[in-house]
Design a protein around this motif. Structure first.
Motif, PDB file in Angstrom:
ATOM      1  N   GLY A 239       0.822  -1.217   0.000  1.00  0.00           N
ATOM      2  CA  GLY A 239       0.000   0.000   0.000  1.00  0.00           C
ATOM      3  C   GLY A 239       0.855   1.265   0.000  1.00  0.00           C
ATOM      4  N   LEU A 240       1.946   1.222   0.725  1.00  0.00           N
ATOM      5  CA  LEU A 240       2.833   2.398   0.731  1.00  0.00           C
ATOM      6  C   LEU A 240       3.489   2.573  -0.636  1.00  0.00           C
ATOM      7  CD1 LEU A 240       4.427   2.037   4.287  1.00  0.00           C
ATOM      8  CD2 LEU A 240       2.872   3.842   3.515  1.00  0.00           C
ATOM      9  N   HIS A 241       4.023   1.484  -1.185  1.00  0.00           N
ATOM     10  CA  HIS A 241       4.675   1.597  -2.504  1.00  0.00           C
ATOM     11  C   HIS A 241       3.689   2.108  -3.548  1.00  0.00           C
ATOM     12  CE1 HIS A 241       8.602   0.055  -1.479  1.00  0.00           C
ATOM     13  NE2 HIS A 241       8.047  -0.955  -0.826  1.00  0.00           N
ATOM     14  N   GLU A 242       2.455   1.606  -3.496  1.00  0.00           N
ATOM     15  CA  GLU A 242       1.453   2.056  -4.479  1.00  0.00           C
ATOM     16  C   GLU A 242       1.211   3.560  -4.403  1.00  0.00           C
ATOM     17  OE1 GLU A 242      -1.248  -2.026  -4.699  1.00  0.00           O
ATOM     18  OE2 GLU A 242      -1.923  -0.343  -3.469  1.00  0.00           O
ATOM     19  N   ARG A 243       1.461   4.108  -3.234  1.00  0.00           N
ATOM     20  CA  ARG A 243       1.257   5.552  -3.055  1.00  0.00           C
ATOM     21  C   ARG A 243       2.550   6.357  -3.227  1.00  0.00           C
ATOM     22  NH1 ARG A 243      -2.145   2.570  -0.210  1.00  0.00           N
ATOM     23  NH2 ARG A 243      -4.302   3.251   0.166  1.00  0.00           N
ATOM     24  N   GLY A 244       3.579   5.709  -3.707  1.00  0.00           N
ATOM     25  CA  GLY A 244       4.846   6.412  -3.926  1.00  0.00           C
ATOM     26  C   GLY A 244       5.580   6.744  -2.635  1.00  0.00           C
ATOM     27  N   ILE A 245       5.329   5.936  -1.595  1.00  0.00           N
ATOM     28  CA  ILE A 245       5.927   6.192  -0.276  1.00  0.00           C
ATOM     29  C   ILE A 245       6.907   5.068   0.058  1.00  0.00           C
ATOM     30  CG2 ILE A 245       5.389   6.373   2.196  1.00  0.00           C
ATOM     31  CD1 ILE A 245       2.652   7.528   1.378  1.00  0.00           C
ATOM     32  N   GLU A 246       8.142   5.427   0.379  1.00  0.00           N
ATOM     33  CA  GLU A 246       9.144   4.408   0.719  1.00  0.00           C
ATOM     34  C   GLU A 246       9.054   4.070   2.196  1.00  0.00           C
ATOM     35  OE1 GLU A 246      13.364   5.323   1.444  1.00  0.00           O
ATOM     36  OE2 GLU A 246      13.818   3.881  -0.116  1.00  0.00           O
ATOM     37  N   PRO A 247       8.871   2.770   2.514  1.00  0.00           N
ATOM     38  CA  PRO A 247       8.804   2.418   3.940  1.00  0.00           C
ATOM     39  C   PRO A 247      10.179   2.285   4.589  1.00  0.00           C
ATOM     40  CG  PRO A 247       8.305   0.487   2.569  1.00  0.00           C
ATOM     41  CD  PRO A 247       8.603   1.621   1.625  1.00  0.00           C
ATOM     42  N   MET A 248      10.241   2.686   5.848  1.00  0.00           N
ATOM     43  CA  MET A 248      11.349   2.292   6.723  1.00  0.00           C
ATOM     44  C   MET A 248      10.697   1.432   7.797  1.00  0.00           C
ATOM     45  SD  MET A 248      13.723   4.516   9.386  1.00  0.00           S
ATOM     46  CE  MET A 248      14.884   5.233   8.273  1.00  0.00           C
ATOM     47  N   VAL A 249      11.194   0.222   7.992  1.00  0.00           N
ATOM     48  CA  VAL A 249      10.550  -0.675   8.966  1.00  0.00           C
ATOM     49  C   VAL A 249      11.437  -0.833  10.201  1.00  0.00           C
ATOM     50  CG1 VAL A 249       9.693  -3.011   9.397  1.00  0.00           C
ATOM     51  CG2 VAL A 249       9.221  -1.908   7.199  1.00  0.00           C
ATOM     52  N   THR A 250      10.842  -0.551  11.356  1.00  0.00           N
ATOM     53  CA  THR A 250      11.516  -0.735  12.647  1.00  0.00           C
ATOM     54  C   THR A 250      11.133  -2.104  13.202  1.00  0.00           C
ATOM     55  OG1 THR A 250      11.262   1.639  13.053  1.00  0.00           O
ATOM     56  CG2 THR A 250      11.800   0.265  14.961  1.00  0.00           C
ATOM     57  N   LEU A 251      12.117  -2.827  13.707  1.00  0.00           N
ATOM     58  CA  LEU A 251      11.829  -4.170  14.234  1.00  0.00           C
ATOM     59  C   LEU A 251      11.409  -4.132  15.696  1.00  0.00           C
ATOM     60  CD1 LEU A 251      14.841  -5.923  12.529  1.00  0.00           C
ATOM     61  CD2 LEU A 251      12.430  -6.355  12.032  1.00  0.00           C
ATOM     62  N   HIS A 252      11.926  -3.180  16.437  1.00  0.00           N
ATOM     63  CA  HIS A 252      11.581  -3.110  17.871  1.00  0.00           C
ATOM     64  C   HIS A 252      11.340  -1.662  18.269  1.00  0.00           C
ATOM     65  CE1 HIS A 252      12.090  -3.151  22.264  1.00  0.00           C
ATOM     66  NE2 HIS A 252      11.628  -4.387  22.170  1.00  0.00           N
ATOM     67  N   HIS A 253      10.081  -1.351  18.578  1.00  0.00           N
ATOM     68  CA  HIS A 253       9.759   0.006  19.037  1.00  0.00           C
ATOM     69  C   HIS A 253       9.043  -0.112  20.386  1.00  0.00           C
ATOM     70  CE1 HIS A 253       8.946   4.374  17.738  1.00  0.00           C
ATOM     71  NE2 HIS A 253       8.544   4.273  18.994  1.00  0.00           N
ATOM     72  N   PHE A 254       9.812  -0.319  21.409  1.00  0.00           N
ATOM     73  CA  PHE A 254       9.410  -0.339  22.824  1.00  0.00           C
ATOM     74  C   PHE A 254       8.624  -1.584  23.272  1.00  0.00           C
ATOM     75  CE2 PHE A 254       9.353   4.642  23.184  1.00  0.00           C
ATOM     76  CZ  PHE A 254      10.738   4.653  23.141  1.00  0.00           C
ATOM     77  N   THR A 255       7.794  -2.175  22.430  1.00  0.00           N
ATOM     78  CA  THR A 255       6.954  -3.281  22.931  1.00  0.00           C
ATOM     79  C   THR A 255       7.652  -4.629  22.800  1.00  0.00           C
ATOM     80  OG1 THR A 255       5.915  -3.441  20.746  1.00  0.00           O
ATOM     81  CG2 THR A 255       4.763  -2.153  22.414  1.00  0.00           C
ATOM     82  N   ASN A 256       7.381  -5.500  23.778  1.00  0.00           N
ATOM     83  CA  ASN A 256       7.853  -6.886  23.727  1.00  0.00           C
ATOM     84  C   ASN A 256       6.651  -7.818  23.784  1.00  0.00           C
ATOM     85  OD1 ASN A 256      10.613  -6.203  23.906  1.00  0.00           O
ATOM     86  ND2 ASN A 256      10.472  -6.046  26.146  1.00  0.00           N
TER      87      ASN A 256
END
Ligand code: BGC
Length: 460
Positions: free
Chosen positions: A119-136
């Protein structure tokens, strides 16, 4: 280059002489927004934050609940980002969805993340993916979180799954968000789970464990996806001596900086911790040279005064410059001065690592949008100043697109370019959303934008 001029209230402004400049950014610059899974997705019931909320630890008594309803419909907000003209978005994947029980993997969760990234690529948006953002995942937390002996292996297995499943849709990875904030809030202030207070040794051990987990993830990602760009997001707070001429204040500010800001970047740069932190940190050699970029989250400045009555704060009493700008505040605590020029200082500082830089977060809690247009305009100007001075800054991710669940503050503080009513899920763009949109589209900050959207950034 624009100079900063202090207005009578001490707040930075762009003065008349600099007003005529069009500040352009390098071609391909990333203009994005930053988000995280638990704060946006809604319905995350298998992680430590869900348990923490149920146990009544949120200061307002609230819960993340449906959050911004992203699990069902992140695409509504991806549309908003596209309509603003943004070309980048940082989100995190929720470990507790992907591995709800140890070794049990949920393919449907990964499929949903694939859908989001498509969905992001279709909108011309490059994703940055975080693997760990505070939650376990709750099971991971119950085993001791990152202090458990096998934490690194567990996180590495999770990383491998995620990158194998999503790697064709993302090549910009952020392993860990703000290891220093995670450690300090969870083990010193007790505001985040596991809620430990005053455990300074654990603060160091947790950061060291996260550094080793980051390094393992860095290598795993590159094994699966050699061309990936991998980094982490470091929260960098500015600590300035309250009286720059006073050597004790300088020492106290330097100690805050060394323990909070410097531990992780130093481990990555040198594979070591500074003495005496090295006595607790354990072996960090594997951490050396494990980033392709450095991400910085920059929000506040504190002044630091030497104070013998503050041994638990390393003899440094922190406070916001009384003449500086202040955002909406947390309950029973204080956030520092809103200090847009911090971006310039931090970017130039981390440029010493010799890696590309992304501002992975910057923003302000400001429900009334009183400060945000000013903050945004001056932050962008500060970034451009850093680039002019030689820092290789590739992108800026504003925190955040739509108001989201602000951890221990619940829904009280609002960081969104777009206001959200979490009950009705109604979205109302704030004035600053329009400003950010014109900056992103033009890949520049122009005098006309300042006149129209951020007159407070101009003097006189
Ligand atoms: C965190 C975000 C948070 C933001 C605003 C950062 O420390 O990464 O999750 O919402 O600051 O407080």
């Amino acid at each position: 280059m624009a100079r900063s001029a202090a207005g009578t209230d001490g707040v930075d402004r762009i003065d008349g002489a600099d007003r005529g400049e069009r500040l352009t950014f390098p071609a391909g610059f990333r203009w994005g927004v930053a988000t995280s899974s638990h704060q946006c997705e809604g319905g995350n019931t298998a992680n430590n934050w869900y348990a923490w909320e149920q146990a009544g630890h949120i200061k307002t008594g609230e819960r993340a609940g449906l959050a911004c309803d992203w699990w069902r419909n992140a695409e509504r907000d991806f549309d908003l980002a596209r309509d603003l003209g943004l070309n980048a978005l940082r989100l995190s994947v929720e470990w507790s969805r992907i591995e709800p029980r140890p070794g049990k993997w949920d393919g449907a969760a990964l499929t949903r993340y694939r859908q989001m990234l498509v969905g992001l690529h279709e909108r011309g948006i490059e994703p940055m993916v975080t693997l760990h953002h505070f939650t376990n995942p709750l099971w991971f937390e119950e085993r001791g979180g990152f202090l458990a002996a096998d934490a690194m292996e567990r996180f590495d297995r999770f990383t491998e799954r995620v990158v194998t499943a999503l790697g064709d849709l993302c090549d910009l990875w952020c392993t860990v968000n703000e290891p220093n904030v995670y450690a300090v809030q969870g083990y010193l202030f007790g505001a985040f789970p596991p809620g430990r207070k005053g455990d300074a040794l654990a603060v160091l051990r947790v950061q060291a464990a996260l550094a080793r987990a980051h390094a393992a993830a860095y290598r795993t990602i590159h094994r699966i996806q050699p061309a990936a760009r991998v980094g982490w997001a470091q929260n960098v707070n500015i600590f300035d001596p309250a009286h720059p001429g006073n050597p004790f204040d300088r020492l106290a500010a330097g100690l805050q900086d060394a323990t909070f800001n410097d531990f992780f970047p130093r481990a990555v740069a040198s594979g070591r911790a500074a003495f005496p932190l090295s006595l607790v940190a354990g072996d960090l050699r594997a951490v050396q040279d494990t980033c392709d970029y450095i991400g910085v989250n920059v929000y506040y400045r504190d002044l630091v005064a030497f104070d013998l009555r503050a041994p638990t704060e390393l003899f440094g009493r922190r406070f916001a410059d009384p003449a500086g700008a202040r955002s909406d505040q947390p309950i029973g605590a204080a956030w520092g001065e809103v200090y847009p020029d911090g971006l310039r200082r931090v970017a130039l500082r981390v440029a010493a690592l010799g890696k590309p830089i992304y501002v992975t977060e910057n923003g302000v809690a400001d429900a009334a949008d009183r400060l945000r247009p000013w903050q945004l305009a001056l932050a962008v100007r500060a970034l451009r100043a850093a680039i002019t001075a030689g820092a290789d800054v590739r992108g800026y991710y504003h925190w955040t697109l739509v108001d989201n669940f602000e951890w221990s503050e619940g829904w009280k503080t609002r960081f969104g370019l777009v206001a959200l009513d979490p009950q009705t899920q109604t979205r109302t763009p704030r004035h600053s959303a329009a400003l950010y949109g014109v900056i992103a589209r033009a890949n520049a900050l122009t005098p006309a934008m300042l006149e129209e959207y951020a007159p407070a950034a101009l003097d006189g």
